[in-house]
Design a protein around this motif. Structure first.
Motif, PDB file in Angstrom:
ATOM      1  N   PRO A 196      76.687 -15.749  15.218  1.00 36.46           N
ATOM      2  CA  PRO A 196      76.135 -14.862  16.230  1.00 36.46           C
ATOM      3  C   PRO A 196      74.965 -14.029  15.684  1.00 36.46           C
ATOM      4  CG  PRO A 196      78.124 -13.883  15.321  1.00 36.46           C
ATOM      5  CD  PRO A 196      77.947 -15.209  14.642  1.00 36.46           C
ATOM      6  N   PHE A 197      74.062 -13.678  16.585  1.00 29.18           N
ATOM      7  CA  PHE A 197      72.855 -12.933  16.242  1.00 29.18           C
ATOM      8  C   PHE A 197      73.045 -11.467  16.612  1.00 29.18           C
ATOM      9  CE2 PHE A 197      71.698 -17.274  17.118  1.00 29.18           C
ATOM     10  CZ  PHE A 197      70.812 -17.584  16.091  1.00 29.18           C
ATOM     11  N   SER A 198      72.436 -10.584  15.804  1.00 32.20           N
ATOM     12  CA  SER A 198      72.495  -9.168  16.191  1.00 32.20           C
ATOM     13  C   SER A 198      71.195  -8.726  16.855  1.00 32.20           C
ATOM     14  CB  SER A 198      72.818  -8.293  14.982  1.00 32.20           C
ATOM     15  OG  SER A 198      71.892  -8.549  13.961  1.00 32.20           O
ATOM     16  N   ALA A 199      70.247  -9.658  16.978  1.00 34.15           N
ATOM     17  CA  ALA A 199      68.971  -9.319  17.618  1.00 34.15           C
ATOM     18  C   ALA A 199      68.501 -10.486  18.469  1.00 34.15           C
ATOM     19  CB  ALA A 199      67.919  -9.027  16.543  1.00 34.15           C
ATOM     20  N   TRP A 200      67.892 -10.171  19.606  1.00 43.31           N
ATOM     21  CA  TRP A 200      67.277 -11.244  20.392  1.00 43.31           C
ATOM     22  C   TRP A 200      66.059 -10.720  21.132  1.00 43.31           C
ATOM     23  CZ3 TRP A 200      71.081  -8.378  22.606  1.00 43.31           C
ATOM     24  CH2 TRP A 200      70.949  -8.039  23.944  1.00 43.31           C
ATOM     25  N   TYR A 201      65.255 -11.668  21.563  1.00 41.25           N
ATOM     26  CA  TYR A 201      64.012 -11.338  22.267  1.00 41.25           C
ATOM     27  C   TYR A 201      63.857 -12.297  23.439  1.00 41.25           C
ATOM     28  CZ  TYR A 201      58.983 -11.236  23.203  1.00 41.25           C
ATOM     29  OH  TYR A 201      57.749 -11.171  23.818  1.00 41.25           O
ATOM     30  N   ASP A 202      63.807 -11.727  24.637  1.00 41.16           N
ATOM     31  CA  ASP A 202      63.685 -12.528  25.856  1.00 41.16           C
ATOM     32  C   ASP A 202      62.388 -12.160  26.556  1.00 41.16           C
ATOM     33  OD1 ASP A 202      63.573 -13.053  28.621  1.00 41.16           O
ATOM     34  OD2 ASP A 202      65.726 -12.863  28.910  1.00 41.16           O
ATOM     35  N   ARG A 203      61.406 -13.040  26.444  1.00 38.45           N
ATOM     36  CA  ARG A 203      60.205 -12.904  27.260  1.00 38.45           C
ATOM     37  C   ARG A 203      60.098 -14.174  28.100  1.00 38.45           C
ATOM     38  NH1 ARG A 203      54.997 -15.690  27.837  1.00 38.45           N
ATOM     39  NH2 ARG A 203      53.985 -14.390  29.372  1.00 38.45           N
ATOM     40  N   ALA A 204      60.128 -13.986  29.421  1.00 37.29           N
ATOM     41  CA  ALA A 204      60.027 -15.115  30.346  1.00 37.29           C
ATOM     42  C   ALA A 204      61.163 -16.118  30.159  1.00 37.29           C
ATOM     43  CB  ALA A 204      58.668 -15.802  30.217  1.00 37.29           C
ATOM     44  N   ALA A 205      62.353 -15.611  29.781  1.00 43.54           N
ATOM     45  CA  ALA A 205      63.521 -16.489  29.642  1.00 43.54           C
ATOM     46  C   ALA A 205      64.433 -16.308  30.865  1.00 43.54           C
ATOM     47  CB  ALA A 205      64.250 -16.198  28.342  1.00 43.54           C
ATOM     48  N   LEU A 206      65.072 -15.140  30.992  1.00 43.29           N
ATOM     49  CA  LEU A 206      65.943 -14.942  32.159  1.00 43.29           C
ATOM     50  C   LEU A 206      65.159 -15.130  33.467  1.00 43.29           C
ATOM     51  CD1 LEU A 206      68.583 -14.178  33.520  1.00 43.29           C
ATOM     52  CD2 LEU A 206      68.103 -11.774  33.032  1.00 43.29           C
ATOM     53  N   VAL A 207      63.933 -14.625  33.526  1.00 46.60           N
ATOM     54  CA  VAL A 207      63.175 -14.747  34.784  1.00 46.60           C
ATOM     55  C   VAL A 207      62.676 -16.173  35.026  1.00 46.60           C
ATOM     56  CG1 VAL A 207      62.484 -12.316  34.901  1.00 46.60           C
ATOM     57  CG2 VAL A 207      60.965 -13.969  33.774  1.00 46.60           C
ATOM     58  N   ALA A 208      62.826 -17.044  34.022  1.00 46.75           N
ATOM     59  CA  ALA A 208      62.460 -18.457  34.226  1.00 46.75           C
ATOM     60  C   ALA A 208      63.585 -19.213  34.932  1.00 46.75           C
ATOM     61  CB  ALA A 208      62.172 -19.119  32.880  1.00 46.75           C
ATOM     62  N   LEU A 209      64.768 -18.606  34.934  1.00 47.48           N
ATOM     63  CA  LEU A 209      65.938 -19.304  35.486  1.00 47.48           C
ATOM     64  C   LEU A 209      66.183 -18.914  36.936  1.00 47.48           C
ATOM     65  CD1 LEU A 209      68.316 -18.747  32.442  1.00 47.48           C
ATOM     66  CD2 LEU A 209      67.198 -20.904  33.090  1.00 47.48           C
ATOM     67  N   PRO A 210      66.646 -19.848  37.757  1.00 53.18           N
ATOM     68  CA  PRO A 210      66.967 -19.481  39.137  1.00 53.18           C
ATOM     69  C   PRO A 210      68.134 -18.493  39.163  1.00 53.18           C
ATOM     70  CG  PRO A 210      67.666 -21.732  38.650  1.00 53.18           C
ATOM     71  CD  PRO A 210      66.901 -21.248  37.454  1.00 53.18           C
ATOM     72  N   PRO A 211      68.171 -17.637  40.180  1.00 47.25           N
ATOM     73  CA  PRO A 211      69.219 -16.613  40.246  1.00 47.25           C
ATOM     74  C   PRO A 211      70.627 -17.168  40.063  1.00 47.25           C
ATOM     75  CG  PRO A 211      67.568 -16.204  41.917  1.00 47.25           C
ATOM     76  CD  PRO A 211      67.176 -17.499  41.268  1.00 47.25           C
ATOM     77  N   SER A 212      70.867 -18.407  40.479  1.00 51.19           N
ATOM     78  CA  SER A 212      72.224 -18.967  40.378  1.00 51.19           C
ATOM     79  C   SER A 212      72.672 -19.131  38.918  1.00 51.19           C
ATOM     80  CB  SER A 212      72.270 -20.330  41.082  1.00 51.19           C
ATOM     81  OG  SER A 212      71.328 -21.196  40.488  1.00 51.19           O
ATOM     82  N   LEU A 213      71.737 -19.116  37.962  1.00 49.77           N
ATOM     83  CA  LEU A 213      72.115 -19.305  36.550  1.00 49.77           C
ATOM     84  C   LEU A 213      72.173 -17.999  35.756  1.00 49.77           C
ATOM     85  CD1 LEU A 213      70.111 -22.531  35.553  1.00 49.77           C
ATOM     86  CD2 LEU A 213      72.568 -22.305  35.942  1.00 49.77           C
ATOM     87  N   ARG A 214      71.922 -16.886  36.446  1.00 47.26           N
ATOM     88  CA  ARG A 214      71.789 -15.630  35.702  1.00 47.26           C
ATOM     89  C   ARG A 214      73.087 -15.180  35.034  1.00 47.26           C
ATOM     90  NH1 ARG A 214      67.922 -12.547  40.041  1.00 47.26           N
ATOM     91  NH2 ARG A 214      65.998 -13.555  39.328  1.00 47.26           N
ATOM     92  N   THR A 215      74.196 -15.294  35.767  1.00 48.45           N
ATOM     93  CA  THR A 215      75.457 -14.846  35.177  1.00 48.45           C
ATOM     94  C   THR A 215      75.790 -15.707  33.968  1.00 48.45           C
ATOM     95  OG1 THR A 215      76.150 -14.250  37.372  1.00 48.45           O
ATOM     96  CG2 THR A 215      77.873 -14.331  35.734  1.00 48.45           C
ATOM     97  N   GLN A 216      75.530 -17.016  34.104  1.00 46.38           N
ATOM     98  CA  GLN A 216      75.774 -17.933  32.982  1.00 46.38           C
ATOM     99  C   GLN A 216      74.903 -17.575  31.780  1.00 46.38           C
ATOM    100  OE1 GLN A 216      75.719 -21.802  35.276  1.00 46.38           O
ATOM    101  NE2 GLN A 216      75.859 -22.558  33.178  1.00 46.38           N
TER     102      GLN A 216
END
Ligand SMILES: C[S@@+](CC[C@H](N)C(=O)[O-])C[C@H]1O[C@@H](n2cnc3c(N)ncnc32)[C@H](O)[C@@H]1O
Length: 211
Positions: A113-133
């Motif tokens: 497991p990672f203690s750091a992450w960076y999300d640019r244009a990752a969650l918003v690239a996914l359709p709303p139906s995949l957000r919880t996943q």
């Protein structure tokens, strides 16, 4: 073929930037991560942000399911990675960077497991139906005290079909508040600058800390 494979095939990668993103360079230090911390970059494309993180001393693990993107990332920096075939896809490694060419929802990187992450244009690239996943998988791949930087984009949903998919503050809260503390570092109104014909459009940068 996914819309992403098609986009990469046709070189329709307007999201790719030719230098490190200011949202990263302006805010990353505020997270207080040691330079020895490994950083997860979900849905990484061939982002130069990964080079910037390496320059700060981090090791980086990206996840990207389009082979062309991963191959171009290494070609562009003239590095020949070591390839390892795995159940979920292929792992590309050099000293300080690993990219898993695999579906984010299927992969279990050796470095997690990672203690750091960076999300640019990752969650918003996914359709709303995949957000919880997405949030569930992010929790699976991170430590209980992990801290990440997330860049989001919002606009009236009825005015455009994503990606990028609009993500409102309420949706950020609904998705993350049960597991993370949420702090906004930046809000920028992009309505005037955006070339898309949107009546309102903004970018936000959040620090998410698991709890
Ligand atoms: C909008 S781009 C952003 C890329 C990068 N974060 C950047 O800032 O340039 C989203 C990327 O996610 C990749 N992607 C989409 N769904 C994915 C999935 N389920 N697993 C892995 N990669 C995915 C796409 O191929 C695309 O390269």
């Amino acid at each position: 073929m996914s819309i992403w494979h098609q986009r990469w095939d046709e070189n329709r990668i307007g999201f790719h930037r030719s230098e490190a993103n200011p949202t990263l360079t302006d805010h990353w230090a505020k997270l207080g991560h040691e330079s020895s911390t490994d950083v997860l970059v979900p849905l990484c494309g061939k982002s130069l942000d990964m080079h910037w993180l390496i320059e700060q001393g981090h090791c980086v693990t990206g996840i990207e399911f389009v082979e062309k993107a991963v191959v171009q990332f290494f070609q562009d920096c003239s590095v020949a990675p070591i390839l390892e075939s795995r159940n979920e896809g292929t792992k590309y490694s050099t000293g300080d960077i690993k990219i898993y060419q695999a579906d984010f929802f299927q992969v279990q990187p050796d470095e997690s497991p990672f203690s750091a992450w960076y999300d640019r244009a990752a969650l918003v690239a996914l359709p709303p139906s995949l957000r919880t996943q997405y949030v569930d998988q992010l929790r699976k791949l991170t430590t209980p005290d992990a801290k990440g930087l997330m860049v989001t984009f919002d606009y009236p949903k009825e005015e455009m079909q994503g990606p990028p998919f609009a993500l409102s503050d309420d949706e950020v809260k609904e998705l993350f508040a049960p597991y993370f503390t949420i702090e906004r570092l930046q809000f920028t109104d992009l309505t005037e600058e955006e070339e898309r014909d949107l009546s309102r459009c903004s970018l936000s940068v959040f620090v998410l800390t698991r709890r």
